[in-house]
Scaffold this motif. Structure first.
Motif, PDB file in Angstrom:
ATOM      1  N   ASN A 236       0.818  -1.209   0.000  1.00  0.00           N
ATOM      2  CA  ASN A 236       0.000   0.000   0.000  1.00  0.00           C
ATOM      3  C   ASN A 236       0.850   1.257   0.000  1.00  0.00           C
ATOM      4  OD1 ASN A 236       0.903   0.399   2.624  1.00  0.00           O
ATOM      5  ND2 ASN A 236      -0.950  -0.423   3.561  1.00  0.00           N
ATOM      6  N   GLY A 237       2.179   1.081  -0.175  1.00  0.00           N
ATOM      7  CA  GLY A 237       3.058   2.233  -0.305  1.00  0.00           C
ATOM      8  C   GLY A 237       3.500   2.849   1.005  1.00  0.00           C
ATOM      9  N   GLY A 238       2.910   2.427   2.142  1.00  0.00           N
ATOM     10  CA  GLY A 238       3.232   3.082   3.404  1.00  0.00           C
ATOM     11  C   GLY A 238       3.949   2.196   4.391  1.00  0.00           C
ATOM     12  N   GLU A 239       4.514   1.079   3.918  1.00  0.00           N
ATOM     13  CA  GLU A 239       5.114   0.121   4.846  1.00  0.00           C
ATOM     14  C   GLU A 239       6.318   0.700   5.589  1.00  0.00           C
ATOM     15  OE1 GLU A 239       4.269  -0.654   1.743  1.00  0.00           O
ATOM     16  OE2 GLU A 239       2.508  -1.846   2.242  1.00  0.00           O
ATOM     17  N   TYR A 240       7.127   1.468   4.867  1.00  0.00           N
ATOM     18  CA  TYR A 240       8.320   2.050   5.498  1.00  0.00           C
ATOM     19  C   TYR A 240       7.902   2.986   6.630  1.00  0.00           C
ATOM     20  CZ  TYR A 240      13.020   4.132   5.688  1.00  0.00           C
ATOM     21  OH  TYR A 240      14.261   4.562   6.096  1.00  0.00           O
ATOM     22  N   ALA A 241       6.992   3.909   6.316  1.00  0.00           N
ATOM     23  CA  ALA A 241       6.549   4.867   7.330  1.00  0.00           C
ATOM     24  C   ALA A 241       5.832   4.157   8.481  1.00  0.00           C
ATOM     25  CB  ALA A 241       5.635   5.906   6.696  1.00  0.00           C
ATOM     26  N   GLU A 242       5.082   3.092   8.163  1.00  0.00           N
ATOM     27  CA  GLU A 242       4.365   2.354   9.196  1.00  0.00           C
ATOM     28  C   GLU A 242       5.337   1.721  10.179  1.00  0.00           C
ATOM     29  OE1 GLU A 242       0.808  -0.890   9.238  1.00  0.00           O
ATOM     30  OE2 GLU A 242       2.585  -1.408   8.057  1.00  0.00           O
TER      31      GLU A 242
END
Length: 402
Positions: A236-242
């Protein structure tokens, strides 16, 4: 690029790449470049997802570069013209880095634009430029192609403005570009590796103090094999930030000012207060900090078997506790582990942000060709995807070619 194009690209030497970029620049803009610079990608031997957690990392610059050529633009040009040779795409960017709203602006332009903004932010005026660039750093493989582009841009702007920035300031300008213009809250490892890289050395980087300790890597009997899985799972494109957010929330619950102050006992004491994900992330961070410092010590003392064991433990933690591996990366590591030291393999792990990309394998030099052949055949047979493999020694960091 497809996988065969990529394999051809990474086999190209820096000198060949420089010659090709010079020639293409003159074809595009009608004049030879005034400046040519190079900045490398990087591979991280161990220490993953802890650069933004005050940890230690052990990367090296690789012999794969972004080469950028530039000339002062002719009269009448208010913006800089950038051309990506490999992607055959163009961008018009303001020298002060102000946002552009062209609907067809390519994705790579945000990294360049962020560096232009960084130079404007420290009071350096950049004239309109004609710029072309190309790269042998595999895209999306976890080898810091974006950081290499940022650092190449900064190095070109140094040459154009006649300025030599403090190396740490330069790396931090590039990191800020990635934060503010690409929206990726990365740590300092990628940009520091591209700026500070030195031939024959890995760097043990303390991401809290920004102190660098050289770790020699000059044994011709061992080499690093980088294997690109040639898959990139877009979730979903947000794994790093998560994951970064989960690390931050876990640290807040544990109540220590820095992960460097946290022990395994601290994590266990807060076990009931941490969510399952927070507990897993905390376990990885504390373990990976310890593994990285141990690996640097072992490598300096030529205890290669110990280095290999730590690499495998790192991968297992990234897969199980940090949950950033994937089936293809696990397969590549398992294939290398199956060969074992009897077949010349010392250790292997995923490298980079994860969800695809590359593995790094420490292997005896004489065994590398056979290992490459085996990995390529067995991985493709299992996945239907052809991987890309190349070896590298520690390389020179960003520099002005001419």
């Amino acid at each position: 690029m497809n996988s065969s194009d990529e394999l051809d690209a990474v086999s190209e030497t820096l000198a060949q790449l420089v010659t090709r970029v010079r020639h293409t620049h003159e074809e595009i803009y009608g004049q030879p470049p005034e400046f040519v610079v190079a900045a490398p990608g990087r591979v991280n031997l161990i220490g993953e997802h802890i650069d933004y957690n005050d940890g230690f990392v052990l990367p090296m610059a690789i012999e794969r570069y972004v080469v950028m050529a530039g000339s002062r633009a002719g009269s009448g040009h208010a913006q800089s013209r950038f051309h990506s040779i490999s992607m055959d795409s163009d961008a018009l960017l303001a020298s002060d880095g102000s946002p552009v709203d062209h609907l067809d602006t390519p994705g790579w332009a945000c990294y360049v634009q962020g560096v232009l903004a960084g130079f404007a932010g420290v009071g350096l005026d950049v004239p309109p430029l004609d710029v072309s660039f190309d790269s042998t750093v595999p895209l999306g493989g976890g080898l810091s192609s974006s950081a290499a582009l940022e650092v190449a841009t900064a190095t070109l702007l140094e040459a154009v403005t006649g300025t030599t920035l403090d190396m740490r300031e330069k790396a931090l300008i590039c990191q800020k570009a990635e934060h503010d213009f690409a929206g990726v809250p990365c740590g300092i490892m990628d940009q520091f590796s591209s700026v500070f890289g030195r031939a024959g050395e890995l760097m043990l980087l303390d991401c809290r103090s920004q102190e660098i300790t050289a770790v020699p890597f000059t044994d011709d009997g061992v080499t690093l094999l980088i294997t690109n899985s040639n898959v990139k799972h877009e979730l979903n494109g947000g794994e790093y930030a998560e994951r970064r957010s989960q690390c931050d929330s876990a640290l807040k619950i544990i109540g220590k000012p820095s992960w460097r102050d946290v022990t395994r006992d601290d994590i266990q004491m807060c076990r009931d207060q941490l969510s399952g994900s927070e507990y897993q992330r905390a376990s990885h961070v504390v373990g990976e900090i310890q593994r990285t410092t141990r690996a640097a010590e072992a490598l300096s003392a030529s205890r290669l078997t110990e280095v290999g064991e730590l690499m495998y433990a790192s991968h297992d933690s990234l897969s199980r506790d940090f949950e950033v591996s994937c089936r293809e990366l696990d397969l590549l590591v398992d294939l290398a582990r199956g060969v074992g030291e009897a077949g010349g393999v010392i250790g292997s792990r995923m490298t980079g942000g994860g969800f695809g990309g590359c593995t790094v394998t420490l292997v005896k030099t004489e065994s590398a060709p056979a290992l490459i052949d085996r990995l390529m055949k067995e991985y493709e047979a299992e996945t239907g995807v052809k991987p890309s493999c190349f070896t590298s020694c520690p390389a020179l960091g960003a520099h002005i070619v001419s």
